[in-house]
Scaffold this active site. Structure first.
Site, PDB file in Angstrom:
ATOM      1  N   HIS A  32      -6.947  -6.125  -0.205  1.00 25.45           N
ATOM      2  CA  HIS A  32      -5.870  -5.144  -0.104  1.00 25.45           C
ATOM      3  C   HIS A  32      -4.660  -5.601   0.729  1.00 25.45           C
ATOM      4  CE1 HIS A  32      -3.867  -1.350  -0.314  1.00 25.45           C
ATOM      5  NE2 HIS A  32      -3.875  -1.210   0.995  1.00 25.45           N
ATOM      6  N   ASP A  51      -9.568  -5.196  -4.731  1.00 27.25           N
ATOM      7  CA  ASP A  51      -8.964  -4.394  -3.664  1.00 27.25           C
ATOM      8  C   ASP A  51      -9.954  -3.283  -3.337  1.00 27.25           C
ATOM      9  OD1 ASP A  51      -7.454  -2.482  -2.207  1.00 27.25           O
ATOM     10  OD2 ASP A  51      -5.583  -3.120  -3.157  1.00 27.25           O
ATOM     11  N   SER A  94       0.827  -1.195   0.000  1.00 32.31           N
ATOM     12  CA  SER A  94       0.000   0.000   0.000  1.00 32.31           C
ATOM     13  C   SER A  94       0.872   1.259   0.000  1.00 32.31           C
ATOM     14  CB  SER A  94      -0.942  -0.045   1.204  1.00 32.31           C
ATOM     15  OG  SER A  94      -1.955   0.906   1.103  1.00 32.31           O
TER      16      SER A  94
END
Length: 250
Positions: free
Chosen positions: A226, A196, A97
């Protein structure tokens, strides 16, 4: 300022001493090193030297995070890279991320890095930015974004609430990183969940298309959301990263 706050259990930085191949492992926005612990351990088990820093304001309280800036997060990964370079002749960088965004930031400025492995990295989040702008003068905290995980019974150690101020810091970081993607020429393994709910998968496609690396691959994660490093594909991600590092070192 962080000194006033206690670091949560499992949110501490980790460091494994190994061979001359170093790997910097970075967690994501509002998350902790807990999300990267499995990957870090798998890499260490291969004999690599592995460092997973705790980004400023993370793994303590949302109030602590509110005081951290994106420049400090950059300083944290720059310092991590420097620490690995002290004992390692080659350094790879991976991150989830925002950790993936920071991975790209380092790649843009350090062509000596041996390779990068961004996982569900963010670079283009216009909806997130619009949401932030609608909140910035009205709210201090909103509900957290943690635990977007397909596997049942798995929980990410992340904040239950997100500081709106920190969202603004992330927006600034994304703009800097996206603008310079074309500067990246080092080998890249881009890992992207098909579904996601936090970072649109289109981000990984943009990264793949915009970087100028001769060696680059976009690998889809079919069974994870995610937080893929804690999800059904965590073993697959570790296998892919290990194989990529080995190939780059041949």
């Amino acid at each position: 300022m962080s000194e006033e706050f206690t670091v949560l259990k499992d949110a501490e930085e980790f460091y494994y001493t190994g061979n001359e191949i170093g790997i910097l492992v970075s967690h994501g926005f509002t998350g902790t090193t807990q999300s990267m612990a499995y990957l870090g351990k798998r890499l260490a088990d291969e004999g690599f030297t592995v460092f997973g820093p705790r980004l400023r304001g993370h793994g303590t309280t949302p109030e602590d995070m509110e005081t951290a800036t994106f420049e400090e997060w950059i300083e944290d990964v720059e310092a991590g890279l420097g620490r690995l370079k002290e004992t390692c002749s080659a350094v790879f960088v991976t991150g989830l991320s925002m950790g993936g965004t920071l991975t790209l930031y380092l790649a843009e400025r350090h062509p000596e890095i041996a390779g990068i492995m961004p996982i569900n990295a963010a670079v283009e989040m216009s909806e997130f930015e619009s949401y932030y702008l609608s909140l910035k003068d009205k709210e201090r905290f909103i509900d957290g974004i943690g635990s977007d995980i397909k596997a049942e019974g798995i929980k990410e150690l992340a904040y239950a609430k997100t500081p709106v101020q920190s969202m603004g810091e992330l927006v600034q970081l994304l703009k800097i990183v996206q603008k310079d993607l074309g500067k990246i020429t080092i080998p890249a393994l881009i890992l992207s969940s098909k579904v996601d709910h936090v970072v649109p998968p289109l981000n990984s496609q943009i990264i793949y298309e915009d970087i100028q690396s001769d060696v680059k691959e976009l690998v889809k994660l079919e069974e994870s959301y995610h937080v893929a490093t804690l999800d059904n594909d965590k073993e697959f991600i570790a296998d892919q990263c290990i194989s990529f590092i080995r190939k780059c070192m041949e």
